[in-house]
Structures are given as structure tokens and as C-alpha cells.
Motif scaffolding. Structure first.
Motif, mmCIF file in Angstrom:
data_model
loop_
_atom_site.group_PDB
_atom_site.id
_atom_site.type_symbol
_atom_site.label_atom_id
_atom_site.label_comp_id
_atom_site.label_asym_id
_atom_site.label_seq_id
_atom_site.Cartn_x
_atom_site.Cartn_y
_atom_site.Cartn_z
ATOM 1 N N UNK A 30 0.810 -1.217 0.000
ATOM 2 C CA UNK A 30 0.000 0.000 0.000
ATOM 3 C C UNK A 30 0.848 1.274 0.000
ATOM 4 N N UNK A 31 2.163 1.101 0.018
ATOM 5 C CA UNK A 31 3.081 2.245 0.025
ATOM 6 C C UNK A 31 4.375 1.767 -0.616
ATOM 7 N N UNK A 32 5.058 2.630 -1.356
ATOM 8 C CA UNK A 32 6.310 2.199 -1.998
ATOM 9 C C UNK A 32 7.375 1.825 -0.967
ATOM 10 N N UNK A 33 8.235 0.914 -1.363
ATOM 11 C CA UNK A 33 9.383 0.565 -0.519
ATOM 12 C C UNK A 33 10.476 1.610 -0.743
ATOM 13 N N UNK A 45 11.597 8.026 -3.410
ATOM 14 C CA UNK A 45 11.463 9.047 -4.444
ATOM 15 C C UNK A 45 10.240 9.911 -4.145
ATOM 16 N N UNK A 46 10.421 11.204 -4.176
ATOM 17 C CA UNK A 46 9.344 12.128 -3.810
ATOM 18 C C UNK A 46 8.095 11.915 -4.670
ATOM 19 N N UNK A 47 8.289 11.673 -5.967
ATOM 20 C CA UNK A 47 7.118 11.520 -6.841
ATOM 21 C C UNK A 47 6.296 10.283 -6.475
ATOM 22 N N UNK A 48 6.933 9.255 -5.916
ATOM 23 C CA UNK A 48 6.187 8.065 -5.502
ATOM 24 C C UNK A 48 5.344 8.357 -4.264
ATOM 25 N N UNK A 49 5.912 9.074 -3.314
ATOM 26 C CA UNK A 49 5.153 9.467 -2.118
ATOM 27 C C UNK A 49 3.978 10.343 -2.534
ATOM 28 N N UNK A 50 4.226 11.282 -3.437
ATOM 29 C CA UNK A 50 3.161 12.176 -3.904
ATOM 30 C C UNK A 50 2.050 11.413 -4.614
ATOM 31 N N UNK A 65 -4.695 1.493 -4.417
ATOM 32 C CA UNK A 65 -3.371 1.812 -3.886
ATOM 33 C C UNK A 65 -2.353 0.742 -4.274
ATOM 34 N N UNK A 66 -2.753 -0.523 -4.188
ATOM 35 C CA UNK A 66 -1.838 -1.604 -4.586
ATOM 36 C C UNK A 66 -1.488 -1.516 -6.064
ATOM 37 N N UNK A 67 -2.459 -1.158 -6.886
ATOM 38 C CA UNK A 67 -2.198 -0.993 -8.322
ATOM 39 C C UNK A 67 -1.219 0.147 -8.573
ATOM 40 N N UNK A 68 -1.397 1.251 -7.863
ATOM 41 C CA UNK A 68 -0.497 2.400 -8.014
ATOM 42 C C UNK A 68 0.915 2.028 -7.586
ATOM 43 N N UNK A 69 1.033 1.395 -6.439
ATOM 44 C CA UNK A 69 2.350 0.999 -5.930
ATOM 45 C C UNK A 69 2.999 -0.013 -6.868
ATOM 46 N N UNK A 70 2.223 -0.931 -7.392
ATOM 47 C CA UNK A 70 2.741 -1.915 -8.338
ATOM 48 C C UNK A 70 3.261 -1.227 -9.601
ATOM 49 N N UNK A 71 2.528 -0.250 -10.105
ATOM 50 C CA UNK A 71 2.954 0.503 -11.291
ATOM 51 C C UNK A 71 4.236 1.291 -10.998
ATOM 52 N N UNK A 72 4.316 1.887 -9.826
ATOM 53 C CA UNK A 72 5.533 2.620 -9.446
ATOM 54 C C UNK A 72 6.730 1.674 -9.379
ATOM 55 N N UNK A 73 6.525 0.472 -8.857
ATOM 56 C CA UNK A 73 7.593 -0.528 -8.777
ATOM 57 C C UNK A 73 8.045 -0.923 -10.183
ATOM 58 N N UNK A 74 7.095 -1.109 -11.087
ATOM 59 C CA UNK A 74 7.415 -1.460 -12.468
ATOM 60 C C UNK A 74 8.215 -0.340 -13.132
ATOM 61 N N UNK A 75 7.803 0.904 -12.922
ATOM 62 C CA UNK A 75 8.531 2.038 -13.487
ATOM 63 C C UNK A 75 9.966 2.082 -12.964
ATOM 64 N N UNK A 76 10.143 1.785 -11.677
ATOM 65 C CA UNK A 76 11.478 1.753 -11.080
ATOM 66 C C UNK A 76 12.347 0.696 -11.761
ATOM 67 N N UNK A 79 13.473 1.781 -15.213
ATOM 68 C CA UNK A 79 14.567 2.753 -15.134
ATOM 69 C C UNK A 79 15.878 2.032 -14.862
ATOM 70 N N UNK A 80 15.849 1.052 -13.953
ATOM 71 C CA UNK A 80 17.062 0.299 -13.632
ATOM 72 C C UNK A 80 17.574 -0.448 -14.858
ATOM 73 N N UNK A 81 16.675 -1.052 -15.617
ATOM 74 C CA UNK A 81 17.070 -1.792 -16.822
ATOM 75 C C UNK A 81 17.651 -0.837 -17.854
ATOM 76 N N UNK A 82 17.032 0.312 -18.027
ATOM 77 C CA UNK A 82 17.494 1.280 -19.021
ATOM 78 C C UNK A 82 18.870 1.841 -18.665
ATOM 79 N N UNK A 83 19.213 1.860 -17.396
ATOM 80 C CA UNK A 83 20.490 2.441 -16.974
ATOM 81 C C UNK A 83 21.624 1.425 -16.927
#
Length: 98
Positions: A30-33, A45-50, A65-76, A79-83
Motif C-alpha cells: 500500500x506504500x512504496x518501498x 522518491x518524492x514523486x512516488x510518495x506524492x 493503492x496496490x495498483x499504483x504501488x505496483x505501477x511505481x515498482x514497475x517504473x522503477x 529505469x534500472x534496466x534502461x540504466x
């Protein structure tokens, strides 16, 4: 895009959640790690808390909330793969015609 990180006291102040509530909510999806920044340092990351706070303003339920957090995790992860450096590139020039 520049990412600002928030340490635990700032997250607690922004959300109104206690330390244990933040970690319990993260454990429940229910909240990002937090992101590890060093051996003993982590931040969010501030944008995840926001994003989570905006969902609370919309009175989102746990499912959303779980869907949002899951999407934020996927975006993270994306980014890691792209870098990551490509394993297909050879950083050393080939010696030709010795």
C-alpha cells in the motif's frame, strides 16, 4: 528528469504515518518501498510518495493503492534496466592486423 529523495522523517511528516505504519503499508503493498542509497541509508522518491498521497486525496481504496504501488515498482525496474550498461557492447577496440 531529476528525482528528489525523501528520508524517513520527511515521509512521516508528509504522510502523517508513523515509522511502523509506513513499513507495514509498504509490506502490504500500500506504500512504496524505500530505495537503498547506501549501506545504512534509504529514501523514497518524492514523486512516488506524492502519487500515493494523491490517491488518498481521491479516497482510493486498498485495491487502487496496490495498483499504483505496483505501477511505481514497475517504473522503477524499467529505469534500472534502461540504466544498465549493455552486455553487447565491447568497450575495448579490437586489435586488427597484428
Amino acid at each position: 528528469m531529476s528525482t528528489r529523495f525523501l528520508r524517513l522523517p520527511a515521509v512521516m511528516e508528509r504522510t502523517g504515518f508513523s515509522r511502523s505504519a509506513i513499513y507495514a503499508r509498504a509490506s502490504d503493498g500500500l506504500f512504496p518501498r524505500p530505495v537503498p542509497l547506501g549501506l545504512r541509508t534509504a529514501a523514497w522518491p518524492e514523486h512516488e510518495v506524492e502519487a500515493v498521497l494523491q490517491a488518498h486525496l481521491r479516497e482510493a481504496g486498498d485495491t487502487e493503492l496496490r495498483e499504483i504501488v505496483s505501477e511505481l515498482r514497475l517504473q522503477r525496474q524499467q529505469v534500472q534496466i534502461a540504466q544498465r550498461p549493455s552486455t553487447h557492447e565491447n568497450p575495448l577496440p579490437l586489435a586488427i592486423g597484428h
